[in-house]
Design a protein around this motif. Structure first.
Motif, PDB file in Angstrom:
ATOM      1  N   ASP A  36       4.420  -3.348   1.184  1.00 21.90           N
ATOM      2  CA  ASP A  36       4.182  -1.863   1.484  1.00 21.90           C
ATOM      3  C   ASP A  36       2.868  -1.763   0.148  1.00 21.90           C
ATOM      4  O   ASP A  36       2.947  -2.245  -0.668  1.00 21.90           O
ATOM      5  N   VAL A  37       2.086  -0.778   0.751  1.00 17.89           N
ATOM      6  CA  VAL A  37       0.832  -0.274  -0.182  1.00 17.89           C
ATOM      7  C   VAL A  37       1.385   1.012  -0.625  1.00 17.89           C
ATOM      8  O   VAL A  37       1.685   2.084   0.184  1.00 17.89           O
ATOM      9  N   ARG A  38       1.321   1.258  -2.069  1.00 16.49           N
ATOM     10  CA  ARG A  38       1.791   2.474  -2.504  1.00 16.49           C
ATOM     11  C   ARG A  38       0.528   3.566  -2.670  1.00 16.49           C
ATOM     12  O   ARG A  38      -0.565   2.901  -2.801  1.00 16.49           O
ATOM     13  N   ARG A  39       0.890   4.662  -2.701  1.00  9.90           N
ATOM     14  CA  ARG A  39      -0.235   5.749  -2.778  1.00  9.90           C
ATOM     15  C   ARG A  39      -0.924   5.571  -4.119  1.00  9.90           C
ATOM     16  O   ARG A  39      -0.253   5.248  -5.134  1.00  9.90           O
ATOM     17  N   GLY A  40      -2.261   5.439  -4.272  1.00 14.05           N
ATOM     18  CA  GLY A  40      -3.165   5.607  -5.315  1.00 14.05           C
ATOM     19  C   GLY A  40      -3.368   4.066  -5.880  1.00 14.05           C
ATOM     20  O   GLY A  40      -3.610   4.044  -6.835  1.00 14.05           O
ATOM     21  N   GLU A  41      -2.982   2.941  -5.280  1.00 13.10           N
ATOM     22  CA  GLU A  41      -3.061   1.798  -5.829  1.00 13.10           C
ATOM     23  C   GLU A  41      -4.233   1.038  -5.215  1.00 13.10           C
ATOM     24  O   GLU A  41      -4.399   1.398  -3.886  1.00 13.10           O
ATOM     25  N   VAL A  42      -4.613   0.035  -5.803  1.00 14.23           N
ATOM     26  CA  VAL A  42      -5.414  -1.116  -5.114  1.00 14.23           C
ATOM     27  C   VAL A  42      -4.603  -2.153  -4.736  1.00 14.23           C
ATOM     28  O   VAL A  42      -4.125  -2.973  -5.611  1.00 14.23           O
ATOM     29  N   PHE A  43      -4.555  -2.609  -3.411  1.00 14.45           N
ATOM     30  CA  PHE A  43      -3.736  -3.696  -3.012  1.00 14.45           C
ATOM     31  C   PHE A  43      -4.460  -4.601  -2.259  1.00 14.45           C
ATOM     32  O   PHE A  43      -5.139  -4.555  -1.856  1.00 14.45           O
ATOM     33  N   GLY A  44      -4.459  -6.029  -2.759  1.00 16.93           N
ATOM     34  CA  GLY A  44      -4.949  -7.380  -2.405  1.00 16.93           C
ATOM     35  C   GLY A  44      -4.188  -8.118  -1.607  1.00 16.93           C
ATOM     36  O   GLY A  44      -2.903  -8.415  -1.894  1.00 16.93           O
ATOM     37  N   LEU A 203     -11.235 -14.439  -5.729  1.00 20.26           N
ATOM     38  CA  LEU A 203     -10.026 -14.145  -6.609  1.00 20.26           C
ATOM     39  C   LEU A 203     -10.469 -13.421  -7.797  1.00 20.26           C
ATOM     40  O   LEU A 203      -9.577 -12.520  -8.322  1.00 20.26           O
ATOM     41  N   GLY A 204     -11.588 -13.686  -8.288  1.00 22.96           N
ATOM     42  CA  GLY A 204     -12.090 -12.928  -9.441  1.00 22.96           C
ATOM     43  C   GLY A 204     -11.995 -11.414  -9.165  1.00 22.96           C
ATOM     44  O   GLY A 204     -11.642 -10.740 -10.136  1.00 22.96           O
ATOM     45  N   ASP A 205     -12.706 -11.164  -7.963  1.00 26.80           N
ATOM     46  CA  ASP A 205     -12.814  -9.751  -7.741  1.00 26.80           C
ATOM     47  C   ASP A 205     -11.500  -8.994  -7.500  1.00 26.80           C
ATOM     48  O   ASP A 205     -11.123  -8.003  -8.162  1.00 26.80           O
ATOM     49  N   VAL A 206     -10.444  -9.802  -6.945  1.00 29.97           N
ATOM     50  CA  VAL A 206      -9.149  -9.325  -6.633  1.00 29.97           C
ATOM     51  C   VAL A 206      -8.402  -9.180  -8.113  1.00 29.97           C
ATOM     52  O   VAL A 206      -7.924  -8.005  -8.305  1.00 29.97           O
ATOM     53  N   GLU A 207      -8.545 -10.030  -9.064  1.00 35.50           N
ATOM     54  CA  GLU A 207      -7.807  -9.792 -10.098  1.00 35.50           C
ATOM     55  C   GLU A 207      -8.466  -8.713 -10.855  1.00 35.50           C
ATOM     56  O   GLU A 207      -7.663  -8.060 -11.800  1.00 35.50           O
ATOM     57  N   GLU A 208      -9.546  -8.546 -10.907  1.00 38.01           N
ATOM     58  CA  GLU A 208     -10.479  -7.432 -11.543  1.00 38.01           C
ATOM     59  C   GLU A 208      -9.700  -6.053 -11.191  1.00 38.01           C
ATOM     60  O   GLU A 208      -9.865  -5.193 -11.998  1.00 38.01           O
ATOM     61  N   ILE A 209      -9.780  -5.847  -9.641  1.00 32.72           N
ATOM     62  CA  ILE A 209      -9.560  -4.528  -9.466  1.00 32.72           C
ATOM     63  C   ILE A 209      -8.300  -4.148  -8.821  1.00 32.72           C
ATOM     64  O   ILE A 209      -7.724  -2.918  -8.771  1.00 32.72           O
ATOM     65  N   GLN A 365      -3.389  -7.607 -20.339  1.00 27.42           N
ATOM     66  CA  GLN A 365      -4.250  -6.323 -21.024  1.00 27.42           C
ATOM     67  C   GLN A 365      -5.472  -6.907 -21.655  1.00 27.42           C
ATOM     68  O   GLN A 365      -6.509  -6.242 -21.722  1.00 27.42           O
ATOM     69  N   ALA A 366      -5.464  -8.215 -21.899  1.00 33.74           N
ATOM     70  CA  ALA A 366      -6.665  -8.907 -22.530  1.00 33.74           C
ATOM     71  C   ALA A 366      -7.636  -9.119 -21.168  1.00 33.74           C
ATOM     72  O   ALA A 366      -8.747  -8.934 -21.374  1.00 33.74           O
ATOM     73  N   ALA A 367      -7.064  -9.734 -20.268  1.00 35.23           N
ATOM     74  CA  ALA A 367      -7.860 -10.089 -19.173  1.00 35.23           C
ATOM     75  C   ALA A 367      -8.562  -8.816 -18.361  1.00 35.23           C
ATOM     76  O   ALA A 367      -9.661  -9.130 -17.697  1.00 35.23           O
ATOM     77  N   ARG A 368      -7.789  -7.717 -18.245  1.00 34.73           N
ATOM     78  CA  ARG A 368      -8.338  -6.751 -17.393  1.00 34.73           C
ATOM     79  C   ARG A 368      -9.007  -5.634 -18.064  1.00 34.73           C
ATOM     80  O   ARG A 368      -8.492  -5.082 -19.107  1.00 34.73           O
ATOM     81  N   PRO A 369     -10.229  -5.554 -17.824  1.00 33.26           N
ATOM     82  CA  PRO A 369     -10.902  -4.514 -18.445  1.00 33.26           C
ATOM     83  C   PRO A 369     -10.397  -3.219 -18.060  1.00 33.26           C
ATOM     84  O   PRO A 369      -9.983  -3.082 -16.913  1.00 33.26           O
TER      85      PRO A 369
END
Lengths: 404, 571
Positions: A36-44, A203-209, A365-369
């Motif tokens: 399921d995809v929750r309100r207000g999230e980015v789901f990949g 995957l880079g994009d997905v991981e980022e956002i 925390q380190a990986a995600r800007p």
């Protein structure tokens, strides 16, 4: 509109089988998929080619019908018109009408949402500005480059100020700059409360956002959860620091072994792309279990005879290694960033600090800007977007609403 | 230069759909006015004597039913369009832009203009201006109709198919647009565009026809030439550029009774066939025998035909059409036509009866006619008697009798029982008639567009276009399609053969019932023949083709399209 337990999209035991001419089941494209995809999230939604991503998206859009199971968008069937008013979709390729220009295209889709004329014009202008097609607005879309077509594809998906944005490979076909803009835009939209559902294999994009991901293989989900959680290795602590000299590293390792024991494994390496590893690990696992996939199997590397590719690669590697100040400790992955250019800093103070506090940064925390940090240098016109999104309540009104 | 022209074209294209829509609405506006006027007349009639009106409607309910279906259908259609105007028009205007973008419409227009302008030179006829004009008019209208029909049916089928195949629907279908509205918009777009283009084409054809029928320059002719030209011109105005109603003669009195008597005799003998096909054939044979017997005029004898429903007029002429034979080889019909009125006579004892009275002797300019071909002569609508009295040929009650006196001493004359004798009377102008014919053609286009959409929304492209070709062929060869398996009446069939024939008949009839049938509502023959294309025909065409067949086709298309998976499976 009823939205059950805050989920914008619910996929329940979704199965799609394709039948051959005689009605026999031939291929199971999706097999008992749940997420399921929750309100207000980015789901990949991730997966190798042929894993059922596109089929899932098409079922979610109501273009294909499920064989078993159900899809609920905003608690309703995806084929309901009320639902479609709140959804924006950008397909993988531009399926727009080549003979219409950017303005006409946005105007056409605006009409389908029954937006009044002035509102259509306003949104068309704003969106064309936003995606940077101002100069090409009068040219037929058939003459656009792929990147431009993607941009207008994005613009049309936003014409109705959707609550849920569904994107199929959002960054494919975009140049790095466009790709950056797209990602920033998605994060901005997320911050403004939109829900984003995307499928990709970049995957880079997905991981980022992405906040949460689901990895598909052979139509089944292999992994599902928040990106940080999936990628976290709980029994390991990772310390990220600016490039350290060899002596500093030795000191740090000694320091660590003092507390964890002399034989404890301590690894020193340049950072790799953790999601990619993880992704490949998941797929490899699936292969070991001999799950079937109807999609492409793993390809082989490019044939050696093809244009001296080997030589070139080696040369590049040599260059990289040669340029490194500390050539003796090669990074294990050749894909390492050319970090050598960064000057080695004085490390002592840092190590002291680390030892004293004992704090270890969580990998994610380190990986995600932070998204907030990413937004200032965007190419996206914030003001325009703001104008579009802020008065959403009032903009969402259609002819009929006004009539009543 | 090229880019500039291209930009100009694109700029024009942007406003073209709206322009076509306005043109389409304006083209239909006269119809609305005329229908409203007609409705007022009918309502007034109904108020005047409801009983009589009801009785007349019950006798022939079809025109009233067609009119009712049209009114209801038009109201429903307008309501649907009004409610969903923004989305329907969005889809329709995109459809129009697409059609013009494909340049197919432009190519067809150029093709039409070139062909139409070359028609007067290509068509060589016996040379009389009348037949020349009729041919040019018929062929240019048929040409416009065929081009627009093909355009309507292929464009609509191809449009849906290409939307699905090029995955445009992946975006449009995710917008809040119900699929039936998508189809309705496409249909409306095709109808607006094809009808507007058809109106333009036929207006050009009309201009050409009127140009050909202009008065010749008599000043440069010899007297003989001028007289011939004048006669030709008069013929054009009275027989082609006019809307005439045709009134058939009544069946001879006693026909039904005679047929029934004969049937009873056959039944008593026990020879009445139990097969309905044979029974129908027997009935038809009896009718023909009776007519042949009655319509035979012995030497020095005469026969009278009776006509009702004609209008007393002061000006113009009545045309009488007939086809006659003689029982002598190489012979000619030698006879005289007279107009007979029924005079109301009151006898001394107060009884009223009608006495025939010849009001006009020798109405035809000649005595002898060729046999075996259809002949036509004119009677003036009114004439002045010797004592200066103006007499209408058609009396007040509209009932007229026409008498043929066989002047031959030996040969017996006989008349074709099926066509019998027909009187044609001017009822309206040419332009209004032309306009009504165009309305019928628009109905054809609406049906074809719906069929194209139906095929396109069920099948993918190759199958859809084949289906569409099938529709067109059936439409053109419809009547033949049923009749080519019609067995001879006298052939004895086994039970199996009878069964097979009945199955074929049912099958072909039912196919024809839903397919286009160009022969059934074809106004072009009547139009070029100077016959009235009646409002009843227009209403029938609209009811049958637009509101029954086209809506059925659209509903079928909508049903399948709404239940169809619009995306390909990629695994």
């Amino acid at each position: 509109m009823p939205v059950t337990n805050g989920n914008v999209l619910e996929v329940i035991e979704l199965t799609k089988t394709f039948r051959d001419f005689w009605g026999r089941e031939s291929v199971k494209a999706i097999d008992g998929l749940n997420f399921d995809v929750r309100r207000g999230e980015v789901f990949g939604l991730l997966g190798p080619n042929g894993s059922g991503k596109t089929t899932t998206v098409r079922i979610v859009l109501g273009l294909l019908f499920p064989s078993r199971g159900a899809v609920r968008l905003f608690g309703r069937s995806p084929r309901s018109v009320e639902v479609k008013k709140r959804v924006g979709y950008m397909p993988e390729e531009s399926h727009l009408y080549g003979y219409l220009n950017a303005e006409e295209t946005l105007d056409f889709f605006g009409r389908l949402f029954r937006l009044p004329r002035r509102e259509r014009r306003r949104r068309t202008d704003a969106l064309i500005d936003m995606v940077g097609l101002r100069r090409a607005r009068k040219r037929p879309i058939g003459q656009y480059s792929k990147g431009m077509a993607r941009r207008i594809g994005l613009a049309q998906s936003l014409i109705n100020d959707p609550d849920l944005l569904i994107l199929d490979e959002p960054t494919t076909g975009l140049d790095p700059e466009g790709s950056r803009e797209m990602k920033d835009l998605l994060l901005t939209l997320r911050d403004r409360g939109k829900t984003i559902f995307l499928c990709s294999h970049l995957l880079g994009d997905v991981e980022e956002i992405c906040d949460r991901i689901c990895i598909l293989y052979g139509g089944k989900h292999r992994a599902l959860g928040p990106v940080g959680e999936l990628l976290a290795a709980d029994d390991v602590t990772q310390i990220t620091a600016p490039r350290l000299s060899e002596s500093t590293v030795r000191t740090v390792v000694d320091l660590i072994r003092q507390t964890t024991g002399p034989e404890s494994p301590v690894q020193v390496s340049a950072p790799t792309m953790p999601l990619e590893d993880y992704f490949l690990h998941v797929i490899e696992e699936a292969r070991r279990e001999r799950l079937s996939t109807a999609g492409a199997e793993r390809g082989t590397a490019a044939a050696a005879f093809l244009g001296g590719e080997e030589e070139e690669a080696e040369q590049l590697l040599d260059e990289l290694v040669g340029a490194a100040r500390d050539a003796e400790e090669k990074p294990p992955a050749p894909a390492a960033e050319p970090a050598a250019a960064i000057p080695v800093q004085e490390d002592r103070a840092l190590i002291d600090e680390l030892v004293q506090t004992g704090a270890a940064a969580r990998p994610e925390q380190a990986a995600r800007p932070e998204p907030a940090a990413a937004t200032p240098e965007t190419g996206v016109r914030e003001d325009v977007l703001g104008e579009l999104l802020d008065n959403a309540g009032q903009d969402g009104k259609t002819d009929e609403d006004q009539a009543t | 230069m090229k880019t500039k022209l291209l930009n100009l074209w694109r700029g024009l294209l942007h406003y073209l759909p709206e322009a076509l829509l306005i043109f389409f609405v304006l083209s239909l506006a006269p119809a609305v006015v005329m229908v409203a006027a007609r409705l007022r007349v009918e309502t007034a009639k109904m108020w005047e004597s409801p009983g009589l009106y009801w009785h007349a409607t019950a006798l022939n309910p079809w025109p009233a039913a067609a009119a009712f279906a049209c009114l209801v259908g038009a109201a429903l259609l307008l309501y649907l369009l009004w409610r969903n105007w923004m989305v329907v028009w969005a889809v329709a205007r995109k459809m129009i832009i697409e059609a013009f973008h494909r340049k197919v419409v432009l190519i067809l227009l150029v093709f039409f203009v070139v062909l139409m302008l070359s028609l007067p030179f290509i068509l060589t006829t016996e040379g009389s201006p009348k037949s020349q004009l009729q041919l040019v008019m018929l062929y240019s209208l048929v040409l416009a109709m065929v081009l627009m029909s093909l355009l309507a049916i292929f464009l609509s089928a191809a449009s849906i198919c290409s939307e699905v195949e090029r995955k445009h629907v992946h975006i449009t279908d995710t917008k809040p647009l119900q699929r039936w509205k998508f189809l309705l918009g496409k249909w409306f777009g095709v109808v607006v565009m094809c009808s507007a283009v058809l109106f333009v084409m036929t207006a050009a054809a009309c201009a050409l026809v009127l140009f050909m029928a202009r008065a010749p320059d008599y000043s440069r002719m010899t007297l003989r030439e001028a007289r011939k030209a004048l006669q030709g011109q008069q013929e054009l105005l009275e027989e082609v550029l006019v809307a005439r109603k045709s009134v058939r003669a009544f069946d001879p009195p006693g026909m039904q009774a005679s047929i029934e008597r004969e049937l009873k005799t056959i039944e008593q003998k026990g020879e009445l066939p139990d097969n309905p096909r044979k029974l129908r054939a027997l009935h038809e044979r009896l009718r023909k025998t009776f007519l042949a017997k009655v319509l035979t005029v012995p030497p020095r004898g005469y026969y009278e035909w009776h006509f009702a429903g004609l209008t007393p007029q002061l000006e113009g002429v009545l045309h009488v059409r007939f086809r006659g034979y003689v029982n002598v080889r190489q012979g000619r019909l030698l006879g005289m036509w007279q107009v007979v009125h029924r005079k109301r006579v009151t006898t001394e004892d107060g009884k009223v009866h009608y006495r025939p009275e010849v009001v006009l002797e020798r109405v035809a300019p000649q005595y002898g006619w060729h046999t075996d071909v259809r002949r036509e002569f004119a009677i003036p609508s009114a004439f002045t008697t010797e004592d200066g009295q103006v007499v209408h040929v058609v009396p007040e009650d509209g009932i007229l009798a026409l008498r043929y006196i066989n002047l031959d001493d030996e040969a017996t004359a006989s008349f074709d029982g099926n066509e019998s004798v027909v009187i044609m009377q001017r009822e309206g102008g040419f332009l209004a008639n032309y306009y009504r014919a165009l309305l019928v053609l628009v109905c054809h286009i609406a049906l074809l567009a719906a069929l194209g959409l139906m095929a396109g929304s069920i099948f993918s492209f190759p199958v859809a276009s084949l289906t569409v070709v099938f529709f067109v062929v059936i439409g053109l060869a419809g009547a033949w399609f049923v009749s080519f398996a019609e067995p001879g009446v006298n052939v004895e069939y086994t039970f199996l053969q009878e069964l097979r024939y009945a199955a074929w008949r049912t099958f072909s009839r039912s196919i024809l019932a839903v397919m286009p049938h160009f022969g059934k509502f074809n106004p072009l023959g009547d139009l070029t023949d100077g016959k009235m294309v009646t409002w009843n025909m227009v209403a029938g065409a609209a009811a049958m083709m637009v509101f029954i067949k086209a809506s059925a086709a659209l509903l079928v298309g909508m049903y399948f399209y709404a239940r169809r998976e619009l995306a390909r499976v990629i695994v």
